[in-house]
Write an enzyme that holds these catalytic residues in place. Structure first.
Site, short mmCIF file in Angstrom:
data_model
loop_
_atom_site.label_atom_id
_atom_site.label_comp_id
_atom_site.label_asym_id
_atom_site.label_seq_id
_atom_site.Cartn_x
_atom_site.Cartn_y
_atom_site.Cartn_z
N GLY A 189 10.61 14.28 -28.36
CA GLY A 189 11.46 14.45 -27.18
C GLY A 189 12.13 15.79 -27.01
N GLY A 217 10.40 18.65 -27.32
CA GLY A 217 9.33 19.61 -27.05
C GLY A 217 9.27 20.07 -25.60
N VAL A 236 8.53 9.95 -36.40
CA VAL A 236 8.12 8.69 -35.81
C VAL A 236 7.77 7.67 -36.90
CG1 VAL A 236 6.19 7.76 -34.43
CG2 VAL A 236 7.39 9.80 -33.68
N LEU A 294 4.88 11.17 -27.07
CA LEU A 294 4.40 12.55 -26.97
C LEU A 294 4.40 13.27 -28.32
CD1 LEU A 294 6.29 13.89 -23.77
CD2 LEU A 294 4.16 12.64 -23.86
N ALA A 295 4.97 12.67 -29.35
CA ALA A 295 5.10 13.39 -30.63
C ALA A 295 3.72 13.73 -31.20
CB ALA A 295 5.87 12.52 -31.64
N TYR A 312 -7.56 18.08 -34.42
CA TYR A 312 -6.56 17.71 -33.42
C TYR A 312 -7.14 16.75 -32.38
CZ TYR A 312 -3.81 18.19 -29.17
OH TYR A 312 -3.11 17.92 -28.03
N ASN A 346 -4.63 21.53 -19.61
CA ASN A 346 -3.78 22.55 -20.22
C ASN A 346 -2.46 22.70 -19.48
OD1 ASN A 346 -6.59 22.94 -21.13
ND2 ASN A 346 -5.71 24.65 -22.26
N ARG A 389 -10.46 26.73 -18.21
CA ARG A 389 -9.65 25.54 -18.50
C ARG A 389 -9.03 25.09 -17.18
NH1 ARG A 389 -11.99 26.10 -22.58
NH2 ARG A 389 -11.24 25.94 -24.73
C1 UD1 Z 1 -4.73 23.20 -25.43
C2 UD1 Z 1 -3.60 22.68 -26.28
C3 UD1 Z 1 -3.87 21.30 -26.76
C4 UD1 Z 1 -4.10 20.43 -25.57
C5 UD1 Z 1 -5.24 20.99 -24.75
C6 UD1 Z 1 -5.36 20.19 -23.47
C7 UD1 Z 1 -2.40 24.40 -27.42
C8 UD1 Z 1 -2.29 25.22 -28.64
N1 UD1 Z 1 -3.41 23.57 -27.40
O1 UD1 Z 1 -5.96 23.39 -26.19
O2 UD1 Z 1 -2.76 20.83 -27.49
O3 UD1 Z 1 -4.41 19.12 -25.97
O4 UD1 Z 1 -4.95 22.33 -24.37
O5 UD1 Z 1 -4.18 20.23 -22.79
O6 UD1 Z 1 -1.60 24.47 -26.50
N2 UD1 Z 1 -7.72 31.94 -25.94
C9 UD1 Z 1 -7.93 33.31 -25.92
N3 UD1 Z 1 -7.00 34.11 -26.55
C10 UD1 Z 1 -5.91 33.60 -27.20
C11 UD1 Z 1 -5.73 32.19 -27.23
C12 UD1 Z 1 -6.66 31.39 -26.59
O7 UD1 Z 1 -8.90 33.81 -25.34
O8 UD1 Z 1 -5.10 34.39 -27.73
C13 UD1 Z 1 -8.72 31.07 -25.26
C14 UD1 Z 1 -9.36 30.06 -26.18
O9 UD1 Z 1 -10.49 30.58 -26.81
C15 UD1 Z 1 -9.70 28.95 -25.19
C16 UD1 Z 1 -8.61 29.04 -24.11
O10 UD1 Z 1 -8.02 30.33 -24.26
O11 UD1 Z 1 -10.96 29.20 -24.60
C17 UD1 Z 1 -7.53 28.00 -24.20
O12 UD1 Z 1 -7.00 27.99 -25.51
P1 UD1 Z 1 -5.63 27.24 -25.90
O13 UD1 Z 1 -4.52 27.63 -24.99
O14 UD1 Z 1 -5.43 27.41 -27.37
O15 UD1 Z 1 -5.89 25.73 -25.49
P2 UD1 Z 1 -6.96 24.63 -25.84
O16 UD1 Z 1 -7.73 24.92 -27.06
O17 UD1 Z 1 -7.69 24.38 -24.57
#
Ligand code: UD1
Length: 376
Positions: free
Chosen positions: A12, A14, A62, A81-82, A188, A217, A256
């Site tokens: 809660g 976050g 939790v 959500l945890a 994850y 995202n 994304r």
């Molecule tokens: C994220 C969440 C995850 C959630 C999912 C869906 C985080 C850390 N992870 O995963 O908890 O379940 O969305 O909502 O928030 N990238 C770069 N440069 C960087 C970092 C990332 O290019 O410095 C790229 C990665 O390669 C990837 C994209 O950005 O292609 C998204 O990465 P990230 O924000 O880590 O999210 P997800 O892996 O999609």
């Protein structure tokens, strides 16, 4: 004694939960939060300043049975959500992620199932990451495919797009519906699949109507800037504010589906309130793909930055290329549809970031991945 409905929000303190609390408080709910105040997310293990003072915060995990009994007392709804959320980090802290995300949820459900008074509604935060790659179609031969990860040899050859198994031409990403079979590619996302299935199965068995929302995202104010494993939009903004270029994995054209936090929390509330919608898995995205490069460019322009994004040409182990939501089912069942443009969402993130002094820890996160051989 209050006649307001109480919602227990696990995790809660976050980013997502605190926005959910604001949203629920504004609609007349009482909010109780249960959070362990992990130092990686909450520096010094302190209650974050952004958490509304009206939120009753219980500090602990939790899996603390005694605390859970207290937390569940008189509760109408639960938003679970945890979670530990770093996809990359989960690949080397395998036991810790599985303990926090799966074992703790197991204890939580065990306590819930043994109570005489149970909540009326529950939702669990699931993730699009359990899809693995999204859905694709080949423009040449018209075949639909739900591909597995790109082969290692292809990534080593720096060929980033998914290839059609029929004609070897590049495939085009399509909206991903809930019916696509899960293919989790990180610890994850395996944890999230387990959490989702456990909450749905036990919710049904113990008559606690539950929905699993597959978040795409989420981005917006209060993303944990001091946490190097936060989402890409906050990482890039943090770097730009420190005069450094955003670092793009692959060629930056991976995409994304970014959903602004204010819209995501409205969807969570609806899923709790709609008693005619139960035991469903629902996508929670905008339905719109955005490339990582476009995120970096929009942020650089907004900051008036002179440094452009830097394409690393490296890949993150287990990363998927494209995935964006098919929102048909969520729109039909919940009547939920996002309205904000990506630019409007970024403006909210930026306005908040300007009030912060983020340290840039992005390099440290990438170095950790390299040390564990999780980049290539
Ligand atoms: C994220 C969440 C995850 C959630 C999912 C869906 C985080 C850390 N992870 O995963 O908890 O379940 O969305 O909502 O928030 N990238 C770069 N440069 C960087 C970092 C990332 O290019 O410095 C790229 C990665 O390669 C990837 C994209 O950005 O292609 C998204 O990465 P990230 O924000 O880590 O999210 P997800 O892996 O999609």
């Amino acid at each position: 004694m209050t006649d307001k409905k109480i919602v227990l929000v696990t995790g809660g303190a976050g980013f997502i939960a605190s926005h959910l609390a604001d949203h629920l408080l504004a609609r007349g709910y009482k909010v109780r939060a249960l959070d362990s105040l992990e130092p990686q997310v909450h520096p010094g293990g302190k209650r974050p300043g952004y958490l509304d003072a009206r939120v009753e915060l219980l500090v602990g995990r939790v899996s603390d049975r005694g605390l859970l009994e207290k937390a569940l007392d008189g509760v109408w709804g639960v938003a679970h959500l945890a979670s530990a959320v770093g996809v990359g980090q989960s690949m080397y802290e395998i036991a810790r992620y599985t303990e926090l995300n799966v074992q703790d949820t197991a204890v939580f459900l065990e306590v819930l199932s043994r109570r005489r008074e149970k909540p009326a509604r529950m939702m669990v935060a699931s993730s699009m990451s359990l899809y693995g790659e999204g859905l694709y179609r080949c423009p040449a031969c018209g075949a639909d495919d739900a591909p597995r990860l790109r082969p290692a040899e292809q990534l080593k050859a720096r060929k980033w797009e998914l290839l059609c198994p029929g004609c070897w031409g590049p495939m085009e990403p399509r909206p991903t519906p809930e019916t696509k079979l899960p293919y989790p590619t990180s610890v994850y996302s395996i944890n999230k699949r387990d959490q989702e299935e456990m909450c749905l199965a036990l919710g049904r068995a113990y008559k606690v109507p539950t929905n699993a929302l597959r978040f795409f995202n989420a981005f917006g104010s209060r993303q944990a800037l001091s946490n190097p494993y936060t989402g890409v939009a906050a990482i890039f903004a943090g770097r730009l504010m420190n005069g450094r270029e955003p670092l793009l994995f692959e060629d930056g054209l991976q995409s994304r589906d970014f959903i602004h936090i204010s819209e995501l929390v409205a969807g969570i509330r609806l899923s709790l309130e709609r008693e005619d919608v139960s035991y469903e898995t629902l996508n929670m995205g905008s339905g719109r793909p955005t490339s990582v490069l476009a995120v970096a460019e929009a942020l650089a322009a907004a900051f008036g930055s002179t440094v452009g994004p830097k394409v690393l040409g490296e890949f993150r182990e287990g990363d998927t290329r494209h995935c964006f939501a098919d929102m048909t089912k969520t729109e039909r069942l919940l009547g939920f549809k996002t309205k904000m443009s990506f630019a409007e969402g970024l403006a909210e993130l930026l306005a908040w970031m300007r009030t912060q002094k983020p340290e840039d820890k992005g390099d440290a996160a990438i170095e950790e991945l390299r040390r564990h051989n999780l980049t290539g």
